[in-house]
Write a protein that holds these residues in place. Sequence first.
Motif, mmCIF file in Angstrom:
data_model
loop_
_atom_site.group_PDB
_atom_site.id
_atom_site.type_symbol
_atom_site.label_atom_id
_atom_site.label_comp_id
_atom_site.label_asym_id
_atom_site.label_seq_id
_atom_site.Cartn_x
_atom_site.Cartn_y
_atom_site.Cartn_z
ATOM 1 N N ARG A 1 -5.992 -13.370 -3.493
ATOM 2 C CA ARG A 1 -5.001 -14.443 -3.352
ATOM 3 C C ARG A 1 -5.320 -15.640 -4.244
ATOM 4 N N SER A 2 -6.335 -15.521 -5.082
ATOM 5 C CA SER A 2 -6.699 -16.631 -5.964
ATOM 6 C C SER A 2 -5.691 -16.752 -7.103
ATOM 7 N N ASN A 3 -5.803 -17.859 -7.835
ATOM 8 C CA ASN A 3 -4.918 -18.076 -8.979
ATOM 9 C C ASN A 3 -5.539 -17.566 -10.279
ATOM 10 N N LYS A 4 -6.565 -16.735 -10.183
ATOM 11 C CA LYS A 4 -7.257 -16.204 -11.359
ATOM 12 C C LYS A 4 -6.555 -14.939 -11.859
ATOM 13 N N PRO A 5 -6.683 -14.640 -13.159
ATOM 14 C CA PRO A 5 -6.157 -13.379 -13.658
ATOM 15 C C PRO A 5 -6.878 -12.212 -12.984
ATOM 16 N N LYS A 6 -6.162 -11.128 -12.803
ATOM 17 C CA LYS A 6 -6.708 -10.032 -12.001
ATOM 18 C C LYS A 6 -6.649 -8.691 -12.723
ATOM 19 N N ILE A 7 -7.632 -7.865 -12.380
ATOM 20 C CA ILE A 7 -7.634 -6.450 -12.729
ATOM 21 C C ILE A 7 -7.545 -5.729 -11.388
ATOM 22 N N GLU A 8 -6.463 -4.995 -11.191
ATOM 23 C CA GLU A 8 -6.319 -4.290 -9.916
ATOM 24 C C GLU A 8 -6.795 -2.851 -10.055
ATOM 25 N N ILE A 9 -7.535 -2.405 -9.051
ATOM 26 C CA ILE A 9 -7.975 -1.015 -8.947
ATOM 27 C C ILE A 9 -7.039 -0.339 -7.952
ATOM 28 N N ASN A 10 -6.397 0.740 -8.381
ATOM 29 C CA ASN A 10 -5.442 1.427 -7.524
ATOM 30 C C ASN A 10 -5.669 2.926 -7.621
ATOM 31 N N ARG A 11 -5.927 3.533 -6.472
ATOM 32 C CA ARG A 11 -6.047 4.996 -6.402
ATOM 33 C C ARG A 11 -4.935 5.506 -5.510
ATOM 34 N N THR A 12 -4.192 6.493 -5.987
ATOM 35 C CA THR A 12 -3.054 7.005 -5.220
ATOM 36 C C THR A 12 -3.481 7.564 -3.875
ATOM 37 N N GLU A 13 -4.720 8.015 -3.782
ATOM 38 C CA GLU A 13 -5.252 8.536 -2.519
ATOM 39 C C GLU A 13 -5.221 7.461 -1.424
ATOM 40 N N HIS A 14 -5.288 6.185 -1.840
ATOM 41 C CA HIS A 14 -5.341 5.089 -0.860
ATOM 42 C C HIS A 14 -4.050 4.299 -0.737
ATOM 43 N N SER A 15 -3.260 4.244 -1.802
ATOM 44 C CA SER A 15 -2.025 3.477 -1.705
ATOM 45 C C SER A 15 -1.096 3.762 -2.873
ATOM 46 N N SER A 16 0.188 3.781 -2.576
ATOM 47 C CA SER A 16 1.187 3.935 -3.633
ATOM 48 C C SER A 16 1.805 2.585 -3.974
ATOM 49 N N GLU A 17 1.228 1.506 -3.432
ATOM 50 C CA GLU A 17 1.708 0.156 -3.717
ATOM 51 C C GLU A 17 0.561 -0.682 -4.258
ATOM 52 N N LEU A 18 0.912 -1.680 -5.056
ATOM 53 C CA LEU A 18 -0.090 -2.600 -5.590
ATOM 54 C C LEU A 18 -0.229 -3.804 -4.667
ATOM 55 N N VAL A 19 -1.393 -4.450 -4.718
ATOM 56 C CA VAL A 19 -1.595 -5.662 -3.914
ATOM 57 C C VAL A 19 -1.159 -6.908 -4.678
#
Length: 165
Positions: free
Chosen positions: A105-123
């Motif tokens: 929830r910070s205002n910093k630039p982000k690299i998101e890690i997403n594995r389909t095994e855990h979620s089909s949506e991004l945070v």
Amino acid sequence: MKEAPVVAVVGRSDAGKTTFLEKLLKELKLRKIKVGTIKHDVHGFDIDKPGKDTWRHAQAGADTVVISSPSKVAIIKKVPEELSLDQVVAMVTDMDILLTEGYKRSNKPKIEINRTEHSSELVCAPDELIALVTDAEWDIGVPLFGLDDAVGVADLLVEKYNLPK
């Protein structure tokens, strides 16, 4: 001294944030880049072991306890409320880049890690991301990297933040 860029590595629980960060850290260190990390723990933590001297100092009332050795130093400071990411960042000096694990929830630039095994949506919304590390196909207008592509992400960070080459 130039302030180090801060990039948050985010994702759902068990998405592989720590595993990917380990790979990315190794790659950045191979390039002789000075990297600091900040881990966000919403549950609280305790690095002081009961019975040890530093624990005893805190139990006796010290508000800040510092332990120092020839190779490392740790500061344990009681705070009345959680510090903001910027307040924590201000405590870390002499780095080329700071990577956080968490702080989605910070205002910093982000690299998101997403594995389909855990979620089909991004945070995160696409405009918050500088990269997406995933095992899925996404068309959201940000660079995509495979779950093992620490080299590619390191290249992106070096280029984007003009890190030492």
